[in-house]
Design an enzyme around this catalytic site. Structure first.
Site, PDB file in Angstrom:
ATOM      1  N   SER A  66      -4.484  -8.164   6.063  1.00 61.53           N
ATOM      2  CA  SER A  66      -4.107  -6.831   6.515  1.00 61.53           C
ATOM      3  C   SER A  66      -3.634  -6.948   7.954  1.00 61.53           C
ATOM      4  O   SER A  66      -4.366  -7.442   8.816  1.00 61.53           O
ATOM      5  CB  SER A  66      -5.313  -5.888   6.421  1.00 61.53           C
ATOM      6  OG  SER A  66      -4.988  -4.631   6.962  1.00 61.53           O
TER       7      SER A  66
ATOM      8  N   ASP B   1      -7.646   4.658  11.794  1.00 57.89           N
ATOM      9  CA  ASP B   1      -6.280   5.178  11.788  1.00 57.89           C
ATOM     10  C   ASP B   1      -6.180   6.549  11.140  1.00 57.89           C
ATOM     11  O   ASP B   1      -5.374   7.387  11.546  1.00 57.89           O
ATOM     12  CB  ASP B   1      -5.334   4.196  11.094  1.00 57.89           C
ATOM     13  CG  ASP B   1      -4.921   3.059  12.008  1.00 57.89           C
ATOM     14  OD1 ASP B   1      -5.082   3.202  13.233  1.00 57.89           O
ATOM     15  OD2 ASP B   1      -4.438   2.036  11.492  1.00 57.89           O
TER      16      ASP B   1
ATOM     17  N   ASP C  86       0.815  -1.215   0.000  1.00 51.84           N
ATOM     18  CA  ASP C  86       0.000   0.000   0.000  1.00 51.84           C
ATOM     19  C   ASP C  86       0.846   1.261   0.000  1.00 51.84           C
ATOM     20  O   ASP C  86       0.623   2.184  -0.791  1.00 51.84           O
ATOM     21  CB  ASP C  86      -0.938   0.007   1.209  1.00 51.84           C
ATOM     22  CG  ASP C  86      -2.056  -1.014   1.084  1.00 51.84           C
ATOM     23  OD1 ASP C  86      -1.985  -1.870   0.187  1.00 51.84           O
ATOM     24  OD2 ASP C  86      -3.004  -0.954   1.891  1.00 51.84           O
TER      25      ASP C  86
ATOM     26  N   ARG D 267      -0.351   4.917  16.988  1.00 47.19           N
ATOM     27  CA  ARG D 267      -0.557   5.960  15.983  1.00 47.19           C
ATOM     28  C   ARG D 267      -0.107   7.345  16.433  1.00 47.19           C
ATOM     29  O   ARG D 267       0.462   8.088  15.622  1.00 47.19           O
ATOM     30  CB  ARG D 267      -2.026   5.987  15.546  1.00 47.19           C
ATOM     31  CG  ARG D 267      -2.505   4.716  14.845  1.00 47.19           C
ATOM     32  CD  ARG D 267      -1.456   4.104  13.984  1.00 47.19           C
ATOM     33  NE  ARG D 267      -1.948   3.016  13.147  1.00 47.19           N
ATOM     34  CZ  ARG D 267      -1.217   1.981  12.791  1.00 47.19           C
ATOM     35  NH1 ARG D 267       0.031   1.877  13.236  1.00 47.19           N
ATOM     36  NH2 ARG D 267      -1.695   1.049  12.007  1.00 47.19           N
TER      37      ARG D 267
END
Length: 402
Positions: free
Chosen positions: A179, A125, A16, A96
């Site tokens: 994922s 996210d 990605d 994050r």
């Protein structure tokens, strides 16, 4: 597209973000700086550097943030025994704000006017990255390709990658992998068969733990020492925050501890199904509760536990740098001043069983709790205590004519 001169991309080297790197340069005609964070995902990061170099990137940041991650983000969160929706240990959520913080800092260092991430427009996210970025630099521009491009399926991503000679990874079955998000605290899995909440996860998907059925038939006893709410040693050996969590992951993983299959409520409104492996964090949670049971005052514990779900939602929803989270953190940290002691745990086939706990400043006093004769507690005092607490109940019954 609005003009962008230089953008810092959160870059893993995977499919990605490699596509995003190419897309950013083609779409915005801008310089790209890549940032790859080592949060203990257990993968060699040099391939990410080589891939970025191969794609013509001149400024490449690869940083070991493991100690900062555990010390400044994981441990503060665990002081509250934080669980989202009573189950999830927030392994993705807590990583994050650190990544976004460094994106903003690197943008400042390199003169970039934008940052970019690979989070989709359906997920949490994107919110976590961007709330952090705006809290730390309100003028920063954020580019979220998943909200702009037309590559809105796995099939289109792979076709784009093949058209631009970007290698497409395969799992051992020759398919695109699940994922995944991995760091020292956990590994999460989404996609493929997991999108059906009725289907159980395949055993060959897991990377950090054996199944409880395959775990050793003999239990293992461990001791964890805490100082002011943070673990500092395992079996008497003092370890840095990151190394301590690594050690607990190793121990817990071989006993099948810390697997979770969860349908959760995303901040953006939909439900999602994820499967998590958090062996070390699961052990830490049990050990911390054991030490707290001796050292934390009843009403202080009740107040902290009342606030914990709200604190968990703030972290899950991306508000780590919000004033209300910082206010709650101050309260939580105050509660931990005397949470110093040792927990002894038995690990056996997916279970964490508390076997003992001790603390120098323990509020557990044998003189008061003994069933044997004592001279410190007058049992007759309980009668007045009960009558005073019953007074409003009796008055209510009298008013009703009961």
């Amino acid at each position: 597209m609005s003009a962008v001169k230089k953008v810092v991309l959160a870059y893993s080297g995977g499919l990605d973000t490699s596509i995003i790197l190419k897309w950013l340069r083609d779409t915005y005609d801008c310089e790209v700086v890549t940032f790859t964070a080592d949060l203990g995902q257990g993968e060699e990061l040099e391939p990410a550097r080589k891939k970025a170099e191969m794609m013509g990137i001149r400024e490449i940041y690869i940083e070991d943030l493991r100690e900062e991650f555990v010390r400044d983000f994981v441990f503060p969160m665990f002081r509250a025994n934080t669980l989202y929706e009573n189950q999830y240990l927030l392994g993705t959520s807590i990583a994050r704000p650190l990544i976004a913080k460094r994106l903003v800092e690197i943008a400042r260092e390199t003169g970039a006017d934008a940052i970019s991430h690979g989070a989709t427009g359906k997920g949490n996210d994107q919110v976590r990255f961007e709330l952090t970025a705006y809290a730390l630099n309100p003028a920063i521009k954020v580019i979220a390709p998943w909200r702009e491009w037309d590559l809105n399926s796995r099939k289109k991503l792979i076709e784009y990658a093949q058209a631009h000679q970007i290698p497409v990874p395969k799992d051992k079955h020759g398919e695109a992998p699940y994922s995944m998000d991995a760091n020292l605290l956990h590994i999460s899995y989404e996609g493929k068969v997991l999108e059906d909440p009725w289907q159980g996860p395949p055993e060959d998907m897991f990377r950090r733990s054996v199944s409880p059925e395959a775990a050793p038939d003999q239990p293992e006893i461990i001791e964890i020492d805490f100082e002011k709410g943070d673990p500092v040693a395992v079996n008497g050996e003092r370890l840095s925050p990151a190394r301590l969590l690594e050690r607990l992951n190793e121990i817990g993983g071989r006993h099948g501890i810390g697997r979770l299959d969860l349908v959760e409520n995303r901040f953006v409104g939909m439900k999602s199904r994820g499967v998590y492996e958090t062996p070390g964090g699961t052990i830490m949670l049990h050990a911390h509760r054991a030490v707290e049971s001796l050292t934390l005052d009843r009403e202080a514990m009740a107040l902290r536990d009342d606030l914990m779900p709200r604190y968990a939602r703030l972290i899950y929803n991306g508000f780590w740098y919000a004033p209300e989270r910082e206010m709650l953190q101050a309260l939580i940290d105050k509660s931990q001043e005397n949470v110093t002691g040792t927990a002894r745990l038995k690990l056996y086939r997916g279970n964490v069983i508390t076997e003992g706990r001790k603390a120098q400043r323990s509020l557990y006093n044998m003189d008061f709790v003994t069933f044997e004769e004592d001279d410190v507690y007058n049992q007759q005092d309980a009668e007045g205590f009960i009558k005073l607490n019953a007074l409003r109940l009796r008055l209510g019954a009298m008013a009703r004519g009961d």
